[in-house]
Design an enzyme around this catalytic site. Structure first.
Site: not given
Length: 691
Positions: A307, A8, A104
């Site tokens: 995350y 990303e 992501d």
């Protein structure tokens, strides 16, 4: 043959390339023997704007609303076209065997990649990397367990449905309001009910009227307890409280019961994104957006936390085997960590492991990679400490205490004394012992030692970002990943303002809430949409049905605006007139401060409200001078002593003395002065000159 891997961001691509052996760096990608790693820059594509779909929609007018296209379609975003072109060229290379989505691991990350795949017309196998941390170990294991991208089709459908719903509702309602009331008014399915929460709290504060009330307290051996009553504010007059004391004093006081109960308090679960945003706002005053940015940096740059954009506080069962390694990575964080490692990294809070309560990602915890605090910023250190401290409580025993309640009665009136004795400190650590501990006994006689305490009811507090995030979470407004941006958008669009006491709705925002359809103001409709989007992601609901309902809702909402008879006043319009067309100027907030813009849409005049402060110093007072826009161009002016100076052009700036020249001249003129002539020598010279 090679894998084409899409990250990303460039920073993530760099890490993937390093781990996978893609050491050859180019402007747009990293290449190795078996892989090519490229990157998006967030979204490279977006949904087409109305004017891209239908020429009649180019002009904002009520007659063309609502805009309900059969197919919206996507288009490249400005400024990132070169990267998109590079990805397309890579995708069509003959040595590419498959595509790996490594964006992501979430709804928006899926959308980023799928739109790129659609744009470049990729027709080879596509796989998905799904990892919750950016450590070398996680990346290697993730690439060993790549899954077919088809397994995430439902997630993509949910993301696409969300994007289209926001397009239909947001663009149509915002256009309708802007055209109808001739001012830039932005409304949306999530931001409008969020704004309404702040306004509802303000109304509660406005309605509030302080009231005096009285509390009766009983003191026994240094401990105090208030009289138990259904309504804590029921005694309005001091005389009423005094009468009640007189009445109670006629009875013999006694302890009617003594109850003891062991209380166990387990450690809190790890943070999810929303909770850490709330707590960081309360502790440090961080905005939700800032906290997200800091956690994202700890995840991407330092690779020391999992995350961040998670909505879960739980961990999966397969993470049990990683606990010792995670503790070893933070072994120097605090003294107790080494004890936890020696005892086998045993997690005492066993409820944290629950596969059913982990959706896309687990709770926010440290990774197996050791941190280097010297590389952290001050803000990163604060957030990292919060995450690690919360994580460590999972290994501590439960907090246990013995709670004793003694009930005292004077006639029909009751007082309850509570005291606690700590049995085991556990995760809470040693608490301060209670100073006064009484030995209560049932039947014990109590002397009537009463006092009256005067109190004043307190108004509700304005919502701050922490309490607003809590409300958004409760009513399913947005996702952990989007809530910070929603709050920020409300602030940027001048519908809401930050104040020292909290958030408040601007005059413009108050009117907006009155102008839109009530169904868009309450969170109920949006909560229903979010639940349906989650059902789409789980393959339990049809995205076609969802969008059909959104189209229907959009038509109703636009018609409501069209037929509205409500009035709007633009509070940003000033009494200052535009020097070019004579219309009134509108005050507007920008990143560089407040500016004035012409209210006439056909006039482009604008200027700063307050002069810009330069780095140029006043020659007299040495304070920074302002830049003033005059008829003959800009110039410097000191607001303290009025001195003005011409702003040098580029040539003059180039001629400006360099630092080396400055040092040389300073050295030259800093030499000791020649010895001064004596008054006698001067007098003799003058006499000789006269001759």
């Amino acid at each position: 043959m090679k894998q084409l891997i899409l990250a990303e961001k460039p920073s993530v691509a760099k890490d993937l390339g390093r781990v996978l052996g893609a050491n050859k760096k180019t402007k747009n990608y990293y290449e190795g023997p078996n892989v090519i790693v490229t990157w998006a820059l967030g979204h490279l594509l977006g949904l087409k704007m109305p004017e891209d779909i239908n020429k009649n929609w180019q002009t904002w007018q009520m007659e063309t609303l609502p805009m309900i296209p059969k197919n919206i379609g996507i288009k490249p975003l400005p400024k990132t076209g070169q990267q998109l072109k590079a990805i397309k060229q890579l995708a069509h290379r003959k040595d590419i065997k498959e595509f790996v989505i490594a964006t992501d691991a979430g709804r928006e990350g899926e959308l980023v990649a799928r739109w790129i795949l659609e744009w470049v017309h990729f027709d080879k196998p596509v796989k998905r990397l799904w990892i919750s941390s950016q450590t070398n170990k996680a990346i290697k294991e993730g690439f060993k367990q790549l899954k077919p991208a088809k397994e995430y089709d439902a997630l993509y459908e949910s993301a696409l449905a969300r994007s289209k719903a926001d397009w239909l509702v947001g663009l149509n309602i915002s256009r309708a309001l802007t055209v109808k009331y001739e001012d830039s008014l932005s409304a949306g399915r999530v931001q409008t009910p969020t704004l309404s929460f702040v306004r509802q709290q303000e109304k509660q504060i406005d309605k509030f009227r302080p009231q005096t009330y009285y509390v009766i307290e009983l003191e026994v051996a240094g401990q105090k307890a208030a009289r138990i009553q259904k309504n804590p504010y029921e005694i309005k007059e001091q005389q009423e409280a005094q009468n009640l004391i007189t009445q109670m004093s006629q009875h013999a006081g006694a302890v009617v019961s003594v109850n003891e109960k062991n209380k166990t308090e387990n450690a809190p679960l790890p943070y999810d994104l929303t909770e850490i945003q709330r707590e960081a706002n309360q502790r440090y005053g961080f905005s939700a957006k800032k906290t997200l940015s800091v956690v994202q940096s700890l995840y991407e740059t330092h690779k020391v936390v999992t995350y961040p954009r998670t909505d879960s506080k739980y961990l999966t069962n397969d993470m049990k085997k990683t606990m010792k390694e995670r503790l070893q990575a933070i072994a120097n964080f605090s003294p107790e960590v080494k004890d936890y490692i020696k005892s086998g990294a045993k997690v005492e809070q066993k409820a944290v492991f629950n596969d059913a309560k982990v959706s896309d990602h687990s709770g926010l915890i440290p990774t197996e990679q050791g941190a280097n605090p010297a590389k952290f910023s001050n803000d990163e250190q604060k957030i990292y400490n919060m995450i690690v401290t919360r994580f460590l409580t999972l290994f501590a025993k439960a907090h246990k205490k013995l709670q004793q309640k003694a009930t005292v009665k004077f006639g029909d009136e009751t007082f309850v004394f509570t005291q606690n004795k700590m049995i085991e400190a556990g995760w809470k650590g040693q608490e301060e012992s209670e100073k006064n501990v009484n030995k209560w006994q049932e039947g014990q006689k109590i002397q009537p030692n009463f006092s009256i305490k005067k109190e004043l009811t307190k108004p509700p507090k304005p919502l701050n970002e922490a309490s607003l995030l809590a409300k958004m979470e409760k009513f399913s407004l947005g996702t952990p990943a989007t809530r910070a941006e929603i709050i920020d958008k409300l602030l940027r669009s001048e519908l809401m303002e930050r104040t020292p006491s909290g958030l408040q709705v601007s005059p413009k925002g108050k009117q907006l809430l009155d102008l839109v359809n009530p169904s868009l103001v309450t969170p109920d409709l949006t909560k229903k949409w979010e639940e349906e989007l989650e059902a789409i992601a789980q393959n339990k609901f049809s995205s076609k049905k969802f969008l059909a309902q959104i189209e229907k809702d959009t038509k109703e909402l636009v018609n409501e605006v069209k037929n509205s008879q409500k009035k709007y006043q633009d509070f940003s319009i000033t009494q200052k007139k535009c020097p070019e067309c004579g219309s009134f100027l509108r005050e507007k907030n920008t990143r560089n401060g407040k500016i004035y813009v012409c209210s006439n849409s056909e006039c482009s005049y604008h200027r700063r409200k307050d002069p810009k402060v330069s780095n140029h110093r006043c020659p007299q007072c040495h304070k920074k001078m302002e830049i003033i826009e005059g008829k003959n161009g800009a110039y410097f002016r000191c607001k303290f002593d009025g001195i003005t100076e011409k702003i040098p052009n580029k040539k003059e700036q180039k001629k400006k003395m360099s630092k080396q020249e400055e040092k040389r001249l300073l050295k030259q003129y800093s030499k000791p002065d020649e010895p001064e002539e004596s008054p006698l020598a001067i007098a003799m010279k003058e006499a000789m000159n006269k001759d």
